[in-house]
Structures are given as structure tokens and as C-alpha cells.
Design a protein around this motif. Sequence first.
Motif, PDB file in Angstrom:
ATOM      1  N   MET A   1       0.835  -1.205   0.000  1.00  0.00           N
ATOM      2  CA  MET A   1       0.000   0.000   0.000  1.00  0.00           C
ATOM      3  C   MET A   1       0.866   1.250   0.000  1.00  0.00           C
ATOM      4  O   MET A   1       1.848   1.338   0.729  1.00  0.00           O
ATOM      5  CB  MET A   1      -0.913   0.019   1.230  1.00  0.00           C
ATOM      6  N   ALA A   2       0.503   2.195  -0.834  1.00  0.00           N
ATOM      7  CA  ALA A   2       1.232   3.459  -0.897  1.00  0.00           C
ATOM      8  C   ALA A   2       0.825   4.343   0.278  1.00  0.00           C
ATOM      9  O   ALA A   2      -0.331   4.341   0.715  1.00  0.00           O
ATOM     10  CB  ALA A   2       0.942   4.165  -2.210  1.00  0.00           C
ATOM     11  N   LYS A   3       1.779   5.103   0.777  1.00  0.00           N
ATOM     12  CA  LYS A   3       1.527   6.023   1.880  1.00  0.00           C
ATOM     13  C   LYS A   3       1.143   7.386   1.319  1.00  0.00           C
ATOM     14  O   LYS A   3       1.830   7.932   0.448  1.00  0.00           O
ATOM     15  CB  LYS A   3       2.781   6.150   2.744  1.00  0.00           C
ATOM     16  N   LEU A   4       0.039   7.952   1.818  1.00  0.00           N
ATOM     17  CA  LEU A   4      -0.428   9.257   1.358  1.00  0.00           C
ATOM     18  C   LEU A   4       0.207  10.351   2.209  1.00  0.00           C
ATOM     19  O   LEU A   4       0.090  10.352   3.437  1.00  0.00           O
ATOM     20  CB  LEU A   4      -1.945   9.343   1.442  1.00  0.00           C
ATOM     21  N   VAL A   5       0.893  11.288   1.539  1.00  0.00           N
ATOM     22  CA  VAL A   5       1.564  12.391   2.217  1.00  0.00           C
ATOM     23  C   VAL A   5       1.014  13.700   1.692  1.00  0.00           C
ATOM     24  O   VAL A   5       0.837  13.864   0.482  1.00  0.00           O
ATOM     25  CB  VAL A   5       3.092  12.333   1.979  1.00  0.00           C
ATOM     26  N   VAL A   6       0.724  14.619   2.599  1.00  0.00           N
ATOM     27  CA  VAL A   6       0.224  15.939   2.213  1.00  0.00           C
ATOM     28  C   VAL A   6       1.348  16.952   2.380  1.00  0.00           C
ATOM     29  O   VAL A   6       1.962  17.032   3.455  1.00  0.00           O
ATOM     30  CB  VAL A   6      -0.992  16.360   3.058  1.00  0.00           C
ATOM     31  N   ALA A   7       1.645  17.712   1.329  1.00  0.00           N
ATOM     32  CA  ALA A   7       2.713  18.712   1.391  1.00  0.00           C
ATOM     33  C   ALA A   7       2.410  19.742   2.467  1.00  0.00           C
ATOM     34  O   ALA A   7       1.286  20.238   2.569  1.00  0.00           O
ATOM     35  CB  ALA A   7       2.870  19.386   0.035  1.00  0.00           C
ATOM     36  N   ALA A   8       3.416  20.052   3.273  1.00  0.00           N
ATOM     37  CA  ALA A   8       3.231  20.991   4.391  1.00  0.00           C
ATOM     38  C   ALA A   8       3.931  22.304   4.103  1.00  0.00           C
ATOM     39  O   ALA A   8       4.688  22.820   4.920  1.00  0.00           O
ATOM     40  CB  ALA A   8       3.753  20.370   5.683  1.00  0.00           C
ATOM     41  N   LYS A   9       3.695  22.854   2.919  1.00  0.00           N
ATOM     42  CA  LYS A   9       4.314  24.122   2.545  1.00  0.00           C
ATOM     43  C   LYS A   9       3.382  25.285   2.877  1.00  0.00           C
ATOM     44  O   LYS A   9       2.167  25.114   2.986  1.00  0.00           O
ATOM     45  CB  LYS A   9       4.623  24.132   1.051  1.00  0.00           C
ATOM     46  N   ALA A  10       3.974  26.463   2.996  1.00  0.00           N
ATOM     47  CA  ALA A  10       3.176  27.648   3.316  1.00  0.00           C
ATOM     48  C   ALA A  10       2.373  28.145   2.127  1.00  0.00           C
ATOM     49  O   ALA A  10       1.393  28.864   2.285  1.00  0.00           O
ATOM     50  CB  ALA A  10       4.075  28.763   3.837  1.00  0.00           C
ATOM     51  N   CYS A  11       2.795  27.778   0.923  1.00  0.00           N
ATOM     52  CA  CYS A  11       2.091  28.230  -0.269  1.00  0.00           C
ATOM     53  C   CYS A  11       2.265  27.210  -1.390  1.00  0.00           C
ATOM     54  O   CYS A  11       3.122  26.335  -1.315  1.00  0.00           O
ATOM     55  CB  CYS A  11       2.581  29.612  -0.723  1.00  0.00           C
ATOM     56  N   THR A  12       1.433  27.350  -2.397  1.00  0.00           N
ATOM     57  CA  THR A  12       1.510  26.484  -3.569  1.00  0.00           C
ATOM     58  C   THR A  12       2.306  27.189  -4.657  1.00  0.00           C
ATOM     59  O   THR A  12       2.063  28.360  -4.946  1.00  0.00           O
ATOM     60  CB  THR A  12       0.098  26.153  -4.094  1.00  0.00           C
ATOM     61  N   VAL A  13       3.262  26.472  -5.249  1.00  0.00           N
ATOM     62  CA  VAL A  13       4.096  27.023  -6.310  1.00  0.00           C
ATOM     63  C   VAL A  13       3.830  26.229  -7.582  1.00  0.00           C
ATOM     64  O   VAL A  13       3.958  25.016  -7.588  1.00  0.00           O
ATOM     65  CB  VAL A  13       5.588  26.948  -5.940  1.00  0.00           C
ATOM     66  N   ASN A  14       3.457  26.919  -8.653  1.00  0.00           N
ATOM     67  CA  ASN A  14       3.124  26.252  -9.915  1.00  0.00           C
ATOM     68  C   ASN A  14       2.077  25.171  -9.674  1.00  0.00           C
ATOM     69  O   ASN A  14       2.377  23.974  -9.673  1.00  0.00           O
ATOM     70  CB  ASN A  14       4.374  25.641 -10.561  1.00  0.00           C
ATOM     71  N   PRO A  15       0.826  25.553  -9.478  1.00  0.00           N
ATOM     72  CA  PRO A  15      -0.207  24.610  -9.031  1.00  0.00           C
ATOM     73  C   PRO A  15      -0.449  23.474 -10.020  1.00  0.00           C
ATOM     74  O   PRO A  15      -0.450  23.661 -11.232  1.00  0.00           O
ATOM     75  CB  PRO A  15      -1.452  25.495  -8.910  1.00  0.00           C
ATOM     76  N   LEU A  16      -0.656  22.307  -9.470  1.00  0.00           N
ATOM     77  CA  LEU A  16      -1.133  21.154 -10.216  1.00  0.00           C
ATOM     78  C   LEU A  16      -2.656  21.090 -10.151  1.00  0.00           C
ATOM     79  O   LEU A  16      -3.324  20.727 -11.110  1.00  0.00           O
ATOM     80  CB  LEU A  16      -0.529  19.873  -9.625  1.00  0.00           C
TER      81      LEU A  16
END
Length: 470
Positions: A1-16
Motif C-alpha cells: 500500500m502506498a503512503k499518502l503524504v500531504v505537502a506541508a508548505k506555506a504556499c503552492t508554487v506552480n499549481p497542479l
Amino acid sequence: MAKLVVAAKACTVNPLKMAAPLGACYAFLGMARCMPLMHGSQGCTSFGLVLLVRHFKEAIPLQTTAMNEVATILGGMDNIEQALLNIKRNSNPALIALATTGLIETRGEDVAGSLRLIEARHRDALTGTRIVHVSTPDYIGAFQDGWEKAVTALVETLVEPLAQTKPKQINVLPGCHLTVADIEEVREIVEAFGLDPIFIPDLSGSLDGHIPDTFTATTLGGTSLERLAASAASCATIAIGRHMRAPAQALEDRSGVPFRVFDSLTGLAEVDALLAHLARISGRSVPAKYRRQRSQLQDAMLDAHFHIGGRRFAIAAEPDLLHSLARLATGLGAELAVAVTTTASPLLEELPCEEVLIGDLEDFERLARERDCAILLTHSHGRQAAERLRLPLVRVGLPMFDRVGAAHRLMVGYRGTRETLFEWANTLIDCLHEANPRTWPLSDAALSAVQRCASGASCSEIHSPEGVSR
């Protein structure tokens, strides 16, 4: 099973990520004589409209309630009322589909209550036009979540139980990751078994790039309200993409039509499962042309795996598209080294990798560099990362604004899977013939000389290491 990780950055750069209201309006564009309406500021609609126009190279019908500062504070009912009356008077659509934005949801406005009051007040003026409302705040979910909620709202608002069942009629609920060409391919497959498909929604009727005989301000085609209502009499429902389980369940709850979810229709086993299911429903054997196409795909897989196997792929896409592409790549021996997506989904845990990151294209670029990937798969906003990394980019998903014919790219069925494999293999083959220092088998000294030359130094100023010509 893949582990789900949420980015903990202060802002989004070049949004996906693309927002849920746009995903909802994209779904509404697959309904006939429809006018999608975003309830929010003009900017919300303008940015979404530009994105869709650049992707499809077509005129896109999309309206706004144009909320300003005063309306945001005092309430937007007057803006909704005026927008509905103007749209009805100018375009006379069969359906007005309203999607809320973060501005409205943050305020906590009772949009459903406002619509009831407006419809009661202008019953005569709005006669002949149905209104559907879906709650899609920008700050919850992503593009495919908005699509899912919109299709669910269409079913729950416009589908009523029917006593009679048509044994040769089935419903098809395509996910947002399917292109116009994908929907047309699925239709051709279903009809080959003697079945009558009702697509909910049907972008192939409205965004296939045809030139109409007469101009209309609403959508140029798609699923009519009559066909949508008739879906309650179907014998089965096929949902394509895990995010289409909710609308398929809603359709079953309202009409009793059983459903089956296909996570993907890209890949040999995935298409086999669809054809076997259609054969059971129709009572017919698989047509000879699909047996031939299956054999062709097997040969294509044999040819392509020499170039795809062992390569490290980096994919950034909506969860269902990411899952579909990842399963195909790893099935031919590739490694899913980087997986970046936009929102949570049960599918993500099933990906063949160690971790999946909910992040942006900056994260995607960083991980692709760190993990020495050979190829990038994402939409057109990944082109700058590809240039900096000097890696090939295969554009997938939406938006694809720097290519013509994006809506007509085929990725499902035996034929679509074969075309996808050929594109990947040929892209990787091309890299072997490009002047890309990342792929040259040079020593560190030789590579340093090449890089100094590329930075502007003349060849006469550089001592050529052994084995490297000036």
C-alpha cells in the motif's frame, strides 16, 4: 500500500490542482442546451473560462453571478435572481446549472433556499428551464471532486424512478479524466454489443470541435434532459473511474439500476474486464474486431516494453488519471518513482509505489530530480519543469493548451492503450538522439567540459578530456 503524504508548505508554487467549481462546470458542459453558472466573483469564472477555451480551442458557454464587495457582505440572492432571468431571456436554456465558489461557501450563504424563493417568485418566467445547484467550495477537494458532485446533483435532481426497464439500454458515467475521443471509443464499444448507452454527462456531443449549422449560446450537444430521465429505465450502469461511484450509487438509489465501477479502461486486463461485462449484459460474444485489437495491443506491449521497462516515471495528475497511467507503466516494467496528485482518494493507497504526495508541480520537479526520473507525465503547466530538468514531457490530463487536438487524444480501450504505449516509447527513444548531458555516458571530467562549453566558453579555451572531441 502506498503512503499518502500531504505537502506541508506555506504556499503552492506552480499549481497542479484545479478547483472543484471548474470541475463541476466541466461536467455540466456535457448536458444538452445547458448554461453553467458560477456563483462567485467574475474572476473565478474568467480564469476557468480561459483555461477551457485554451484547452479545447472552442467557445465555452459559462456565466457568472458577478459578486462584488457589497453583494458578498449583504448576500448574493439578488445576483442569482438577476443572472437566472438574464440567462433565461437571452439564451433560453433547457438547464441552468449553478456551482458555488469559495467566496459564497465561506460566507455560508443558503443558496438552495434562495433558489427555491426565486423559482417560486418567477415560476412563469423560468418555465421550460430546469435548475440544478451543487455546492463546490474551492478550498475542499479538487477538479475531479467537483465533477463527481455535479454528476451526483444531476442524478438526484433530475432522475425519477420508472416502472419499465429496457433490457438493451445501459448508463455510462464517464469520469472527468476521459477525453472526447475516450467517450466516443467507449460508445463504439458499447454499441458493438447491441446496447444503447446513455452517457451522463456526454462531452463528446458538446466539445468534440464540430461546427454547428446555427449558433447557440448554450452547449452545442450532450445528454438531453429526456435522455437523463430515461436512464432510470436502464438495465445496468457502468461507472468509469473510482470517483464516479457516488453518482452511480445515487442513480441506483433513485432508480434501482445496478452499477459496476471500472477504475480504469486503459490496459489489457482493464479492457478485458469491460468487454466481458458487456458480453454478460448483452448476451453476445465479443466482436471479432476487438479480438483483433486485443492481439494488436499484445504485440504493441511486447514492442514497447523494451523501451519502457526499467525506466523511472514521474506522474502528476488527478487521482483516477494517475492510477490509470501508473498501472499501465508499471505493468510494462517501469518504476513509479514520483506520484503527485491533487486530492485524497481510496485509489491512491493501491498505487504501485511507496508514497503519493498531495502537492504541486514544484514538489513534482524536486522529487523527479532527486529520484533521477527518465520521463515526466503531467499537464501543460509541467513544461517549465521539464525544460529545467532536461527531461521529456508527455502531456496528460487538462489543461493541454500548447497542443492542438487535446480533446481527441485516445487513451482507453485496446486502441487507446496501444497509442499511449507508442507515445511513451517513442518519447523515450527520441531522448537517445537529443543532446542531453543527463543521458550521456561520459566521465565527470568530460561532462564538466561539455557543461563549460554550453555555458559560453569557447572550445579552444577548454582542454578536451580523453575521448571527447572538440
